[in-house]
Structures are given as structure tokens and as C-alpha cells.
Design a protein around this motif. Structure first.
Motif, PDB file in Angstrom:
ATOM      1  N   UNK A   1       0.830  -1.209   0.000  1.00 22.03           N
ATOM      2  CA  UNK A   1       0.000   0.000   0.000  1.00 22.03           C
ATOM      3  C   UNK A   1       0.863   1.258   0.000  1.00 22.03           C
ATOM      4  N   UNK A   2       2.005   1.204   0.701  1.00 21.67           N
ATOM      5  CA  UNK A   2       2.909   2.348   0.698  1.00 21.67           C
ATOM      6  C   UNK A   2       3.474   2.589  -0.701  1.00 21.67           C
ATOM      7  N   UNK A   3       3.845   1.505  -1.389  1.00 19.02           N
ATOM      8  CA  UNK A   3       4.340   1.634  -2.765  1.00 19.02           C
ATOM      9  C   UNK A   3       3.227   2.129  -3.687  1.00 19.02           C
ATOM     10  N   UNK A   4       2.027   1.599  -3.471  1.00 17.10           N
ATOM     11  CA  UNK A   4       0.881   2.033  -4.271  1.00 17.10           C
ATOM     12  C   UNK A   4       0.617   3.524  -4.071  1.00 17.10           C
ATOM     13  N   UNK A   5       0.738   3.990  -2.843  1.00 12.64           N
ATOM     14  CA  UNK A   5       0.549   5.410  -2.574  1.00 12.64           C
ATOM     15  C   UNK A   5       1.617   6.250  -3.264  1.00 12.64           C
ATOM     16  N   UNK A   6       2.840   5.747  -3.289  1.00 12.33           N
ATOM     17  CA  UNK A   6       3.911   6.473  -3.975  1.00 12.33           C
ATOM     18  C   UNK A   6       3.638   6.553  -5.477  1.00 12.33           C
ATOM     19  N   UNK A   7       3.242   5.422  -6.073  1.00 11.91           N
ATOM     20  CA  UNK A   7       2.931   5.428  -7.512  1.00 11.91           C
ATOM     21  C   UNK A   7       1.720   6.297  -7.803  1.00 11.91           C
ATOM     22  N   UNK A   8       0.802   6.383  -6.825  1.00 13.22           N
ATOM     23  CA  UNK A   8      -0.400   7.206  -7.008  1.00 13.22           C
ATOM     24  C   UNK A   8      -0.063   8.684  -7.130  1.00 13.22           C
ATOM     25  N   UNK A   9       1.090   9.078  -6.588  1.00 15.60           N
ATOM     26  CA  UNK A   9       1.529  10.465  -6.752  1.00 15.60           C
ATOM     27  C   UNK A   9       1.616  10.810  -8.234  1.00 15.60           C
ATOM     28  N   UNK A  10       2.185   9.900  -9.006  1.00 13.64           N
ATOM     29  CA  UNK A  10       2.317  10.125 -10.446  1.00 13.64           C
ATOM     30  C   UNK A  10       1.003   9.836 -11.161  1.00 13.64           C
ATOM     31  N   UNK A  11       0.393   8.691 -10.846  1.00 10.26           N
ATOM     32  CA  UNK A  11      -0.820   8.275 -11.559  1.00 10.26           C
ATOM     33  C   UNK A  11      -1.946   9.285 -11.368  1.00 10.26           C
TER      34      UNK A  11
END
Length: 583
Positions: A282-292
Motif C-alpha cells: 500500500x505504501x508503494x501504491x501510494x507512492x505510484x499514485x503520486x504520479x498516476x
């Protein structure tokens, strides 16, 4: 004569292919959106890292089981922030500041009231909710202490959606980025301060809510420069806000429900370790969500405006920029995650090889995920709400939860493939949905390109200096001739371009002007867009002897057509001239 005609055609082709203005404008909004999104997401990422460092696997398990509460308040924020800012944009587009103030006022008070109701319901049923979220007896006390603090201050999470959306509306992107980066920094500082004071995992909850509340209140205070509190709020405004914000809210609600069920699924697949691994994912997903989400949310206002203006070329350009940038970013991010998966897990104090494999599998889903979510935001912004709702239901809920549940017997690694299944499967289901629409609409964006195919459309950018402007005015003559426009209307098009563009170039700090002409239904629609500071050439008064007179050229245009207007939203000047003629 043939040489002159060939020169005209060459110059027209140059005009039609010049998209510098749109690219520059898009990059400005994307940069601000990604930076501010990073500030918002950094809270969650930092919280998970701090929890892992100071409290180990138990701390990460607490972060996983309490994550649905964040999504719940985020749903409230999305409903009100997106709905309220959209309602305000409609009002500002109609030059109704009173209605815009009403939308702002409604958004502020609704955020507090609805958040209080949500918090009260959750607090009264906290034990049951934590159990549903997958909380184990070992971490129950810590999760309960964390949840109580977070739920009481959850209105801060809901309220920071207001400055996030309203600052975009006013075009004050610097305030937006500074506010959210400051919130992220304050969150980390407060977390560490409270931990050093002897608090346990609840220190992270307290730091989070204080940072979000402070940032939200500062943002609302700054917005008072553009909006005032309204004394009365109509029922119609409430209904409109709910309708306009419902798609964004649905996404967050489904995410909240997804987290609850994934907690149970990961717990069943690998016990407490499964919850810790899910927290890392979820932490990685949140980081990728910054860009997405940064890219997707930056495109949304452009798509909404350009779709209503029938500016299909600009829509395609925006989507092209976003998809190319997003796909390239996700390819790079996927490679980095796969290569450094072990280091990522170690940063969360997790040493199990199953976590490394799970992180790698999740990374593979990022590329199809950004394509799927870009399409969702496009359909939502372009008015295809049915497709948007179906797509996000599949991606965020059904096609991730169901496969994950069915794959439990095959182990944690198999469960992690559900992230890939949800992205790819949703796009496959999308294909037959698109077939329901008329065949003359292009796939997959469902655009009507008849105006372009019939040659009744031109869009180009011009450097904001008088020489370039005059050249573009001369070049447009061929477009008028090819569309058999009457001489008077053709002259008015050229006069409008010249006077308006020169006025903007002289009195604004913009570098480029974006021009679009559409001939449809016996109307000529001329639209001039510009960045830089807000400047309305229709309201500009000359500094000569009679300060109340408009400039002579603009006054001539006013005398020839009544349908001329200026509006400013999203930091863009938008001037429109509509000219009727007999075909």
C-alpha cells in the motif's frame, strides 16, 4: 499564383501543428498536481516507514487495519471537494460570484459536519470495524488507540480536499504545492516528536491529524481571498454538490471497502506477516499514485472544458501527453522497484523473502494500472459517467477482491497477482462497452470528429508578440475562404483575432496564445486562450483622455457582435467570440 497558394497552405499546416501553448500549460498543471499529490501521499508513506522502524511488524499491521478509515474520510473529502469546486466553477463561468461563494461555504461546513457524523458512527462501532478490517488480538489495543485519535481528527483529511481542488480552480498553483509539501513535512516532524515524548503507535495518528487540520485551515483561510462565506445555502446547491462529487467519492468508498477485504485476504494467506506485507504494498501504491493520480487529475479539468468546447484536437493532445508521460514513468518505476525490492522491504524492517516476491509482482501491475485509471478520469471528465463508474468498480473492487479471494489457497504470491488482473481485466471488459455507442464516435475516446473531417476546424498557437500575431491573422484568410465564410464575418474573425490578441500580448505576461476557430451550425466560434496573469481585454480601459472608453478596436467588435465573453478558471484566460452567419 500557385506559389502564393502553396505558401498559404504551408503556413496553414504550420499553424495547425503548433501545440506549444497547450503542452506548456499542461506541464505547469501536471507539475503542481504531482507535487501537491506527493505532499498528500507522503503522509501515508512516511507513516508506514516510521511505524515499521519504531514498532516493527505490529506497527505495520496497525497501519493496514486502520487504512480504511483514511479512505473513508478521503471519500467524504472527494465528494465535497470535487463536487464543491465543480459547482463553484460553473458559477464562476456564469459570472456569478454569489453562487461560487455559496458552493465554497457549503463545502467547508459539509466537510466538518459529515466528517463528525462518520467519526461518531465509527467510534460507536470501533471494535466491530477493527475486527472486520482484520485486526488480530495481538495488535488490537494499539489499533484501537490509533483509531480513536485518527477518527476524532479525521475531518482534517476530508477538509484538505478543499484547498486541493479550489486552488486549481483559482489558478494559484504555487499556494497549492507549498501548502501540501508543508503538510507532509509537518506530519513527519510531529510523528517523531510525539514518539520521542514516549507515545506509542498513536503518536503517528496524532501527528497526522494535527498536520492535516493545520494545513486545511490555512488553505481555507487563503481561499478567503477569492471566496466569501455565504449566509444562506440552498437545497439545490446541496443536491448539485452531491451529484457532481459522487464519482470521486465512489472511487474512495470502493477503495475503503477494498482495503477491509484485502486485509482479511492477506491475513488468511499469510497471517500477521501478510498484513505487514500488504502495508508495504500500500505504501508503494501510494507512492505510484503520486504520479498516476497527479497526471490523471491534472488532465481532468482540461478534458471537461475542451469536451464542452468541442475541442477534440486539444483533448487528444492532452491524453497523448498524459499517457506517454505516465507509461514512461511507470516503466521506470517498475524497473526500480523490481531491482530494489529487497531494499524496499528492509526499509520497513521486513526480511521475509515472501515480501520481496510480493513487491515485485505488484510492481508489474503499475503500467496497465495507469492506463486504466487515465481512461477512468477521461470518461468521468468527458461526461461518460456510466463507463467511468463501471470501470472503477471493476478496477478498484470486483476484479481485485474476487481474484485475490479465489487465489488464497495458492499462497501470498498468487494473491498479489490480483492487482494485475484488476487493471488488465477492467480494460478488457471496457471493449464491449464501447461498442454500445454510435459508430461515428472514435474509439476509445468516443469523440465526434465530424468538424475536423469536414475541414471546419483549426487550432494553433502563436508567440505573444505583435509581428507573429499579425502573421497569424493573415494566414487565417485561407481558412475563411475554404469554409465559404461571408466577407463581413471573415473580416470580423480577423479583426477580433488582431485586436484581442494584441491587447493580451501588450497587457499580459503570457508567452503564447492559443487560438481555435470552429465553424458549426452557421456559427463561427473563435476562442483565444492565454496563460500568465489574469487579464480581461473586454474590461480594459484606455489610459487616454477618456478612461471609461474601451480601446477602439475592441469597441468596434462589440458593435458587430453581442456574443463575446471572457472567463478565467484554472489559471487560464479564455476569451470567446461567437459570430452568426447565413450559410
Amino acid at each position: 499564383m500557385k506559389v502564393l497558394e502553396a505558401m498559404k497552405v504551408t503556413r496553414m499546416e504550420k499553424l495547425s501543428s503548433n501545440d506549444n501553448f497547450l503542452r506548456r500549460l499542461f506541464l505547469i498543471h501536471v507539475s503542481a498536481s504531482i507535487v501537491s499529490m506527493f505532499g498528500a501521499m507522503a503522509n501515508t508513506i512516511a507513516n508506514s516507514i516510521i511505524a515499521g522502524k519504531f514498532f516493527g511488524a505490529d506497527g505495520l499491521a496497525v497501519m493496514s487495519v486502520t487504512a480504511p478509515f483514511y479512505s473513508l474520510f478521503a471519500a467524504v473529502g472527494a465528494l465535497i471537494g470535487v463536487g464543491g469546486s465543480t459547482l463553484a466553477s460553473f458559477a464562476l463561468g456564469s459570472d456569478d460570484q454569489d453562487k461560487a461563494d455559496e458552493a465554497f461555504t457549503l463545502s467547508v461546513f459539509a466537510s466538518v459536519i459529515i466528517s463528525a457524523i462518520v467519526a461518531a458512527i465509527c467510534l460507536l462501532n470501533l471494535e466491530s470495524l477493527l475486527y472486520i478490517a482484520g485486526c488480530t488480538p495481538e495488535v488490537y489495543d494499539a489499533a484501537r488507540n490509533y483509531s480513536i485519535i485518527y477518527l476524532i481528527g479525521g475531518f482534517g483529511t476530508a477538509m484538505f480536499y478543499l484547498p486541493y481542488n479550489f486552488f486549481k480552480l483559482t489558478g494559484k498553483l504555487n499556494w497549492l504545492t507549498q501548502l501540501f509539501l508543508s503538510m507532509a513535512a509537518l506530519n513527519v516532524v510531529l510523528d517523531l516528536v510525539f514518539i520521542n515524548l514516549g507515545m506509542q503507535i498513536e503518536a503517528i495518528a496524532l501527528g497526522t491529524v494535527l498536520a492535516s487540520v493545520i494545513a486545511s485551515l490555512v488553505g481555507i483561510f487563503l481561499l478567503r481571498e477569492d471566496f466569501s462565506f455565504h449566509r444562506q445555502i440552498s437545497k439545490q446547491a446541496m443536491l448539485s454538490l452531491a451529484k457532481l462529487g459522487s464519482p470521486a467519492a465512489s472511487n474512495n468508498l470502493l477503495m475503503s471497502l477494498q482495503l477491509v477485504l484485502l486485509n482479511q485476504i492477506f491475513l488468511a494467506a499469510a497471517g500477521k506477516l501478510g498484513l505487514a506485507i500488504l502495508s508495504v504494498i500500500l505504501a508503494i501504491e501510494n507512492f505510484s499514485a503520486v504520479i498516476i493520480y497527479g497526471l490523471a487529475q491534472a488532465t481532468s479539468p482540461f478534458i471537461g472544458v475542451f469536451t464542452k468546447e468541442l475541442d477534440t484536437l486539444s483533448v487528444r493532445l492532452i491524453e497523448k501527453y498524459a499517457l506517454i508521460s505516465g507509461a514512461a514513468s511507470m516503466v521506470i518505476l517498475t524497473i526500480i522497484i523490481v531491482l530494489f525490492a529487497e531494499n524496499i522491504c528492509l526499509s520497513f524492517e521486513i526480511h521475509d523473502s515472501a515480501a520481496i516476491e510480493a513487491v515485485k509482482i505488484f510492481a508489474y501491475s503499475l503500467i496497465p494500472t495507469i492506463i486504466c485509471l487515465m481512461l477512468f478520469f477521461y470518461y468521468q471528465s468527458a461526461g461518460f459517467t456510466e463507463i467511468a463508474n463501471i470501470l472503477i468498480f471493476l478496477k478498484t473492487f470486483l476484479l481485485i477482491v474476487l481474484p485475490a479471494y479465489l487465489l488464497i489457497p495458492y499462497g501470498l504470491s498468487a494473491v498479489c497477482w490480483s492487482f494485475m488482473i484488476s487493471a488488465v481485466g477492467s480494460m478488457l471488459v471496457l471493449l464491449p462497452l464501447l461498442l454500445r455507442y454510435p459508430p461515428d464516435l472514435t474509439r476509445p475516446l468516443l469523440q465526434d470528429l465530424n468538424a475536423e473531417k469536414n475541414g471546419n476546424y483549426i487550432s494553433f498557437s502563436v508567440t505573444a508578440n505583435e509581428a507573429e500575431i499579425m502573421n497569424s491573422v493573415e494566414d487565417i484568410e485561407m481558412f475563411c475562404e475554404s469554409n465559404n465564410l461571408p466577407q463581413r464575418q471573415a473580416m470580423l474573425v480577423q479583426l477580433s483575432m488582431e485586436e484581442m490578441m494584441v491587447s493580451i500580448a501588450e497587457h499580459s505576461d503570457t508567452k503564447q496564445l492559443d487560438v481555435r476557430i470552429l465553424v458549426v451550425d452557421n456559427k463561427i466560434i473563435l476562442r483565444i486562450r492565454s496563460g500568465g496573469k489574469m487579464f480581461n481585454p473586454l474590461a480594459y480601459k484606455s489610459s487616454g483622455e477618456d478612461e471609461d472608453d474601451d480601446t477602439i478596436g475592441i469597441k468596434m467588435i462589440r458593435n458587430m457582435t453581442d456574443n463575446i465573453s471572457y472567463k478565467s478558471t484554472l489559471g487560464i484566460n479564455n476569451l470567446t467570440v461567437v459570430i452568426d452567419y447565413e450559410g
